[in-house]
Design an enzyme around this catalytic site. Structure first.
Site, mmCIF file in Angstrom:
data_model
loop_
_atom_site.group_PDB
_atom_site.id
_atom_site.type_symbol
_atom_site.label_atom_id
_atom_site.label_comp_id
_atom_site.label_asym_id
_atom_site.label_seq_id
_atom_site.Cartn_x
_atom_site.Cartn_y
_atom_site.Cartn_z
ATOM 1 N N THR A 192 -1.719 5.032 -32.754
ATOM 2 C CA THR A 192 -3.106 5.291 -32.341
ATOM 3 C C THR A 192 -3.179 5.530 -30.835
ATOM 4 O O THR A 192 -3.836 6.465 -30.364
ATOM 5 C CB THR A 192 -3.991 4.084 -32.721
ATOM 6 O OG1 THR A 192 -3.840 3.824 -34.112
ATOM 7 C CG2 THR A 192 -5.440 4.331 -32.381
ATOM 8 N N TRP A 235 -10.245 8.145 -26.063
ATOM 9 C CA TRP A 235 -10.787 7.170 -27.007
ATOM 10 C C TRP A 235 -9.822 7.073 -28.181
ATOM 11 O O TRP A 235 -9.318 8.108 -28.648
ATOM 12 C CB TRP A 235 -12.166 7.622 -27.486
ATOM 13 C CG TRP A 235 -12.774 6.688 -28.465
ATOM 14 C CD1 TRP A 235 -12.893 5.337 -28.332
ATOM 15 C CD2 TRP A 235 -13.345 7.027 -29.727
ATOM 16 N NE1 TRP A 235 -13.506 4.811 -29.437
ATOM 17 C CE2 TRP A 235 -13.800 5.822 -30.302
ATOM 18 C CE3 TRP A 235 -13.529 8.224 -30.413
ATOM 19 C CZ2 TRP A 235 -14.420 5.784 -31.546
ATOM 20 C CZ3 TRP A 235 -14.153 8.185 -31.646
ATOM 21 C CH2 TRP A 235 -14.594 6.978 -32.202
ATOM 22 N N HIS A 236 -9.552 5.855 -28.652
ATOM 23 C CA HIS A 236 -8.519 5.645 -29.669
ATOM 24 C C HIS A 236 -9.156 5.222 -30.987
ATOM 25 O O HIS A 236 -9.748 4.151 -31.058
ATOM 26 C CB HIS A 236 -7.507 4.615 -29.163
ATOM 27 C CG HIS A 236 -6.869 5.052 -27.893
ATOM 28 N ND1 HIS A 236 -7.353 4.668 -26.659
ATOM 29 C CD2 HIS A 236 -5.846 5.903 -27.664
ATOM 30 C CE1 HIS A 236 -6.628 5.247 -25.712
ATOM 31 N NE2 HIS A 236 -5.711 5.999 -26.307
ATOM 32 N N SER A 237 -9.023 6.079 -31.966
ATOM 33 C CA SER A 237 -9.698 5.866 -33.237
ATOM 34 C C SER A 237 -8.650 5.701 -34.334
ATOM 35 O O SER A 237 -8.227 6.665 -34.981
ATOM 36 C CB SER A 237 -10.621 7.064 -33.522
ATOM 37 O OG SER A 237 -11.391 6.812 -34.673
#
Ligand code: BDR
Ligand code: CA
Length: 310
Positions: A192, A235-237
């Site tokens: 991620t 942004w880490h999704s």
């Protein structure tokens, strides 16, 4: 060929994006959502799953699952996802209700009704699947593919130092699944972190004039802002990356097959995934670990999830 998904989830801002990716894929059908406590309590995760289905027009049954981990004391992630798990927007609850059947029982029933057809996608703590496996250890024989978002394969976690949230929330459940499921695919927290989505692009995509984009922008806004201060430009999704891999596995650029277990003790390591990288134990590989995924492919699925063209 259509891919049929049973998605186990604790929505959760990144769970929502993952479910929207599945919904946007033309050859993928969401057969069921099974819901667990995790990011926030079950009352909220269930409401959120139902609301997301309503907003996106997802016509799948939603089953309530575990309210607590098997043994551990729950430590939620409301500080990331909001007290209600969906950014505290105060949305109007969905008109429809959840099913009455328990998620673990629904997993078993659906596996009998559709043997050899379902992909199980685990986006939250593994409590529901551990319960199902404990009731019926033959479950993997009827489910050809299991993809798990969880773990931190070299010990760089996101809760306690080496521990990722989903395996850390319910370590015993994770241990049961990792031990009893013969072969699964793993998308971990470290993958991620290598596949961040630029904030500037997300802001642009989620500003699209589409009802799904408007809803997603609202529920994810606080989480995205929270992460800017901590993790910089991207942004880490996690769950979204896992789902991109589920619907488009051909965009994986590198994977590794190794044995992975889950630590249950340790002052700092309870819930940690332990990978036999150098294959020293002789244990057969139980996991295909995603290492690299085509970023442009991932980004294009995020755009489609919010109603944009690829
Ligand atoms: C995982 O933990 C949760 O907060 C996210 O929804 C994701 O499933 C990432 O560690
Ligand atoms: Ca999740």
């Amino acid at each position: 060929m259509t891919r049929h998904l049973l998605i186990d989830t604790d929505p959760g801002v990144d769970d929502a994006l993952a479910i929207l990716i599945a919904h946007a894929h033309p050859d993928t059908r969401i057969a069921a959502l099974t819901v667990t406590a995790g990011n926030v309590g079950l009352d909220h995760t269930l409401r959120n799953a139902l609301k997301l289905c309503e907003v996106a027009g997802i016509d799948a049954p939603v089953f309530p699952g575990a309210a607590l981990p098997l043994v551990a004391t729950p430590e939620d992630a409301a500080f990331v996802h909001g007290k209600d798990g969906f950014g505290d927007t105060g949305y109007t609850p969905a008109a429809r209700n959840a099913e009455t059947e328990h998620a673990a029982l629904a997993m078993l029933r659906l596996s009998h009704q559709h043997p050899g057809e379902l992909t199980f996608v685990m986006l939250g703590p593994l409590t529901n699947l551990a319960l199902a496996l404990s009731l019926d250890p033959t479950l993997p024989q009827r489910v050809p593919r299991l993809v798990i978002m969880g773990g931190a394969v070299t010990g760089r976690g996101n809760t306690h130092i080496p521990v990722e949230f989903n395996t850390g929330f319910d370590p015993e459940a994770a241990r049961i699944v990792f031990e009893r499921w013969p072969q699964f695919e793993l998308v971990d927290w470290e993958a991620t972190m290598r596949h961040g989505l630029p904030h500037a692009q997300c802001n642009q995509w989620f500003a699209t004039d589409h009802p799904i984009a408007r809803f997603y922008d609202a529920i994810s806004c606080n989480t995205r802002n929270w992460s800017i201060d901590r993790r910089g430009d991207e942004w880490h999704s996690a769950d979204a990356l896992a789902m991109a891999y589920v619907v488009a596995p051909e965009a994986a650029l590198e994977t590794a097959e190794r044995h992975v277990s889950v630590e249950l003790g340790g002052q700092y390591t309870r819930g940690m995934t332990v990978v036999d990288w150098d294959q020293r134990t002789g244990a057969a590989a139980n996991a295909r670990i995603l290492l690299r995924y085509d970023r442009s492919h991932f980004e294009s699925w995020v755009r489609r999830a919010v109603g944009m063209a690829a």
